[in-house]
Design a protein around this motif. Structure first.
Motif, PDB file in Angstrom:
ATOM      1  N   ALA A 195       0.831  -1.204   0.000  1.00  0.00           N
ATOM      2  CA  ALA A 195       0.000   0.000   0.000  1.00  0.00           C
ATOM      3  C   ALA A 195       0.868   1.257   0.000  1.00  0.00           C
ATOM      4  N   ASP A 196       1.941   1.223   0.789  1.00  0.00           N
ATOM      5  CA  ASP A 196       2.863   2.368   0.802  1.00  0.00           C
ATOM      6  C   ASP A 196       3.492   2.585  -0.575  1.00  0.00           C
ATOM      7  N   LEU A 197       3.936   1.495  -1.183  1.00  0.00           N
ATOM      8  CA  LEU A 197       4.581   1.615  -2.492  1.00  0.00           C
ATOM      9  C   LEU A 197       3.611   2.116  -3.551  1.00  0.00           C
ATOM     10  N   LEU A 198       2.383   1.585  -3.523  1.00  0.00           N
ATOM     11  CA  LEU A 198       1.386   2.032  -4.492  1.00  0.00           C
ATOM     12  C   LEU A 198       1.076   3.513  -4.306  1.00  0.00           C
ATOM     13  N   ALA A 199       0.910   3.913  -3.028  1.00  0.00           N
ATOM     14  CA  ALA A 199       0.613   5.321  -2.777  1.00  0.00           C
ATOM     15  C   ALA A 199       1.768   6.212  -3.236  1.00  0.00           C
ATOM     16  N   ALA A 200       3.000   5.768  -2.967  1.00  0.00           N
ATOM     17  CA  ALA A 200       4.158   6.572  -3.387  1.00  0.00           C
ATOM     18  C   ALA A 200       4.240   6.666  -4.905  1.00  0.00           C
ATOM     19  N   SER A 201       3.987   5.535  -5.585  1.00  0.00           N
ATOM     20  CA  SER A 201       4.067   5.574  -7.051  1.00  0.00           C
ATOM     21  C   SER A 201       2.977   6.459  -7.640  1.00  0.00           C
ATOM     22  N   ARG A 202       1.780   6.416  -7.031  1.00  0.00           N
ATOM     23  CA  ARG A 202       0.704   7.258  -7.549  1.00  0.00           C
ATOM     24  C   ARG A 202       0.995   8.742  -7.305  1.00  0.00           C
ATOM     25  N   GLU A 203       1.565   9.032  -6.138  1.00  0.00           N
ATOM     26  CA  GLU A 203       1.926  10.426  -5.864  1.00  0.00           C
ATOM     27  C   GLU A 203       2.987  10.913  -6.853  1.00  0.00           C
ATOM     28  N   PHE A 204       3.967  10.048  -7.117  1.00  0.00           N
ATOM     29  CA  PHE A 204       5.002  10.434  -8.066  1.00  0.00           C
ATOM     30  C   PHE A 204       4.403  10.669  -9.457  1.00  0.00           C
ATOM     31  N   ALA A 205       3.517   9.751  -9.891  1.00  0.00           N
ATOM     32  CA  ALA A 205       2.897   9.920 -11.205  1.00  0.00           C
ATOM     33  C   ALA A 205       2.067  11.188 -11.254  1.00  0.00           C
ATOM     34  N   SER A 206       1.372  11.464 -10.147  1.00  0.00           N
ATOM     35  CA  SER A 206       0.539  12.675 -10.112  1.00  0.00           C
ATOM     36  C   SER A 206       1.408  13.925 -10.185  1.00  0.00           C
ATOM     37  N   ASP A 207       2.471  13.945  -9.387  1.00  0.00           N
ATOM     38  CA  ASP A 207       3.346  15.127  -9.392  1.00  0.00           C
ATOM     39  C   ASP A 207       4.032  15.305 -10.747  1.00  0.00           C
ATOM     40  N   ALA A 208       4.523  14.188 -11.318  1.00  0.00           N
ATOM     41  CA  ALA A 208       5.213  14.281 -12.604  1.00  0.00           C
ATOM     42  C   ALA A 208       4.254  14.739 -13.697  1.00  0.00           C
ATOM     43  N   SER A 209       3.036  14.188 -13.675  1.00  0.00           N
ATOM     44  CA  SER A 209       2.066  14.574 -14.688  1.00  0.00           C
ATOM     45  C   SER A 209       1.706  16.048 -14.570  1.00  0.00           C
ATOM     46  N   HIS A 210       1.539  16.503 -13.328  1.00  0.00           N
ATOM     47  CA  HIS A 210       1.174  17.908 -13.118  1.00  0.00           C
ATOM     48  C   HIS A 210       2.288  18.829 -13.584  1.00  0.00           C
ATOM     49  N   GLN A 211       3.517  18.456 -13.245  1.00  0.00           N
ATOM     50  CA  GLN A 211       4.641  19.305 -13.615  1.00  0.00           C
ATOM     51  C   GLN A 211       4.862  19.325 -15.137  1.00  0.00           C
ATOM     52  N   LEU A 212       4.574  18.233 -15.801  1.00  0.00           N
ATOM     53  CA  LEU A 212       4.750  18.175 -17.249  1.00  0.00           C
ATOM     54  C   LEU A 212       3.630  18.893 -17.997  1.00  0.00           C
ATOM     55  N   ARG A 213       2.425  18.863 -17.397  1.00  0.00           N
ATOM     56  CA  ARG A 213       1.293  19.410 -18.125  1.00  0.00           C
ATOM     57  C   ARG A 213       1.425  20.918 -18.348  1.00  0.00           C
ATOM     58  N   THR A 214       1.966  21.627 -17.367  1.00  0.00           N
ATOM     59  CA  THR A 214       2.072  23.091 -17.489  1.00  0.00           C
ATOM     60  C   THR A 214       3.010  23.517 -18.625  1.00  0.00           C
ATOM     61  N   PRO A 215       4.245  23.016 -18.669  1.00  0.00           N
ATOM     62  CA  PRO A 215       5.096  23.429 -19.802  1.00  0.00           C
ATOM     63  C   PRO A 215       4.580  22.935 -21.152  1.00  0.00           C
ATOM     64  N   LEU A 216       3.918  21.819 -21.178  1.00  0.00           N
ATOM     65  CA  LEU A 216       3.365  21.331 -22.441  1.00  0.00           C
ATOM     66  C   LEU A 216       2.252  22.248 -22.931  1.00  0.00           C
ATOM     67  N   THR A 217       1.440  22.731 -21.994  1.00  0.00           N
ATOM     68  CA  THR A 217       0.383  23.671 -22.377  1.00  0.00           C
ATOM     69  C   THR A 217       0.992  24.955 -22.945  1.00  0.00           C
ATOM     70  N   ALA A 218       2.038  25.434 -22.273  1.00  0.00           N
ATOM     71  CA  ALA A 218       2.708  26.645 -22.772  1.00  0.00           C
ATOM     72  C   ALA A 218       3.322  26.411 -24.146  1.00  0.00           C
ATOM     73  N   LEU A 219       3.924  25.222 -24.327  1.00  0.00           N
ATOM     74  CA  LEU A 219       4.522  24.911 -25.616  1.00  0.00           C
ATOM     75  C   LEU A 219       3.468  24.872 -26.717  1.00  0.00           C
ATOM     76  N   THR A 220       2.312  24.312 -26.418  1.00  0.00           N
ATOM     77  CA  THR A 220       1.236  24.252 -27.406  1.00  0.00           C
ATOM     78  C   THR A 220       0.794  25.647 -27.813  1.00  0.00           C
ATOM     79  N   MET A 221       0.645  26.524 -26.801  1.00  0.00           N
ATOM     80  CA  MET A 221       0.219  27.889 -27.103  1.00  0.00           C
ATOM     81  C   MET A 221       1.255  28.610 -27.976  1.00  0.00           C
ATOM     82  N   ARG A 222       2.537  28.401 -27.666  1.00  0.00           N
ATOM     83  CA  ARG A 222       3.569  29.068 -28.456  1.00  0.00           C
ATOM     84  C   ARG A 222       3.575  28.560 -29.899  1.00  0.00           C
TER      85      ARG A 222
END
Length: 423
Positions: A195-222
């Motif tokens: 359960a700890d490992l699953l929660a950690a992996s999901r948090e990592f995926a969530s954080d990575a996805s969030h951090q990637l989504r912002t620059p990708l949105t900016a790149l699309t607009m540019r």
């Protein structure tokens, strides 16, 4: 495995019973025959003495008196004048005999061999009955022992299978067998770690996805701005459109990762009869509560239908029951009701409740009232949110949790609006 245990235990028991029963039958048979022979010898010796009394008085022995004293024997008495007196009924068939002489008097007694044989058969039948009774008892004990050993293993196999499917929650079942309990403890510890490992992996995926989504949105607009402002030949516009398509595909991938990290599986939510899920959980947890002298009670409105994922609902209820088992006291009540907005399942007990300092943050990660991992209620609330529901603490003392789910009618209405589109 159960069959092998029963057959092996039964084989050992039957072998032991036969090793005891066969010599016992032989010894008993020999004792009966020896006792019959000794009885004839004693009777013959006694009759010789008894016959001398009337002979000394000048009388002949009385056959009727002898028959009354020895009813099962046929007696032949050879007197000094070589005459023979008989007493009793003549035997028909093989006999056992014994002769005794004294002076000029000879006494021979006979007993039918079939009478002794019948005594032996009766004793052998008694021994055989005891042997069959022993086999029956051994069979019953073998079945009980096999059941006691195999049922925990089946349960542990189900627990291990649940871990393999991602159902990482400790079951806290113990079986009174030290080796099996050790395996159960290891599985519970593994469930917490998974359960700890699953929660950690999901948090990592969530954080990575969030951090990637912002620059990708900016790149699309540019890229869009670059295509609109291009004053050069079609080469720049073509390359820009290709880059924009690649960026949009990358955005879609990130959105999928983010949805997965958030357990966004609402497509699996279906109208579900919640009574069936509740009964399944109560049946699973009732023996565990009974060991602590506690009860589970179901009350409220029956036959309610909510839009949920059955597996998610099961895990949420299991978490609430486990929380009540660890931190609560008394009878646990599961109450079902339906309001205008939701189908609700309330789970409460008669314990001291949630401390005030924990009431506000009871659903946060790593928050526990003691003895827990601090992940159960956090994960349960996340699972409830997957299906568009909520998990709330509606009363801290005694603790009362409410699991709010979407009604079937509301889900159908929302689906119709999506299909028809905006007006």
């Amino acid at each position: 495995m159960r069959r092998r245990l029963v057959l092996s235990t039964l084989g050992v028991a039957v072998t032991a019973i036969l090793l005891l029963g066969i010599p016992l039958a032989y010894v008993v048979s020999k004792l009966i025959y020896d006792d019959a022979k000794q009885g004839l010898d004693t009777a013959a010796a006694s009759l010789v003495k008894e016959v001398e009394v009337p002979l000394g008085q000048g009388r002949r022995p009385d056959p009727a008196q002898i028959s009354g004293a020895y009813p099962n024997l046929y007696v032949e008495i050879r007197l000094p004048d070589n005459t023979v007196e008989t007493a009793g009924l003549p035997p028909s068939g093989p006999v056992m005999s014994s002769t005794s002489s004294r002076g000029n008097v000879t006494v021979t007694v006979h007993r039918q061999y079939s009478e002794v044989r019948d005594d032996v058969l009766r004793q052998l039948m008694l021994i055989a009955s005891l042997v069959l009774l022993g086999v029956a008892i051994a069979t019953g004990m073998a079945i009980l022992l096999a059941r006691r050993l195999t049922l925990p293993l089946v349960d542990l196999a189900e627990t291990a299978a649940g871990l393999g499917t991602g159902n990482a929650r400790p079951r806290r079942r113990r079986y009174g067998i030290s080796e099996v309990d050790t395996v159960a403890e290891v599985l519970d510890s593994s469930a917490v770690r998974i359960a700890d490992l699953l929660a950690a992996s999901r948090e990592f995926a969530s954080d990575a996805s969030h951090q990637l989504r912002t620059p990708l949105t900016a790149l699309t607009m540019r890229l869009e701005e670059m295509i609109e402002a291009a004053d050069y030949p079609d080469v720049v516009r073509e390359e820009g459109q290709a880059a924009l398509a690649q960026a949009e595909r990358l955005v879609a991938v990130v959105e999928q990762l983010l949805a997965r990290a958030r357990h966004d599986r609402t497509g699996q939510a279906v109208p579900t009869a919640i009574d069936l899920v509740i009964e399944q959980q109560v049946e699973e947890w009732r023996p565990i509560f009974a060991k602590d002298g506690r009860q589970l009670r179901i009350e409220g409105e029956p036959d309610l239908v909510a839009v949920v994922t059955p597996s998610c609902m099961s895990q949420v209820l299991a978490t609430l029951l486990d929380n009540s088992l660890m931190h609560g006291e008394g009878t646990v009540t599961i109450h079902t009701l339906m309001t205008k907005q939701n189908v609700i399942i309330e789970v409460g007990d008669e314990g001291p409740g949630v401390p005030p300092e924990l009431a506000r943050k009871i659903f946060e990660r790593n928050v526990s009232g003691g003895g827990g991992t601090g992940l159960g209620l956090y994960l349960a609330r996340s699972l409830a949110a997957v299906d568009g529901g909520r998990l709330e603490l509606v009363q801290p003392k005694p603790a009362l949790f409410a699991y709010l789910m979407r009604r079937k009618e509301d889900a159908q209405l929302a689906s119709e609006r999506v299909v028809s589109g905006p007006v």
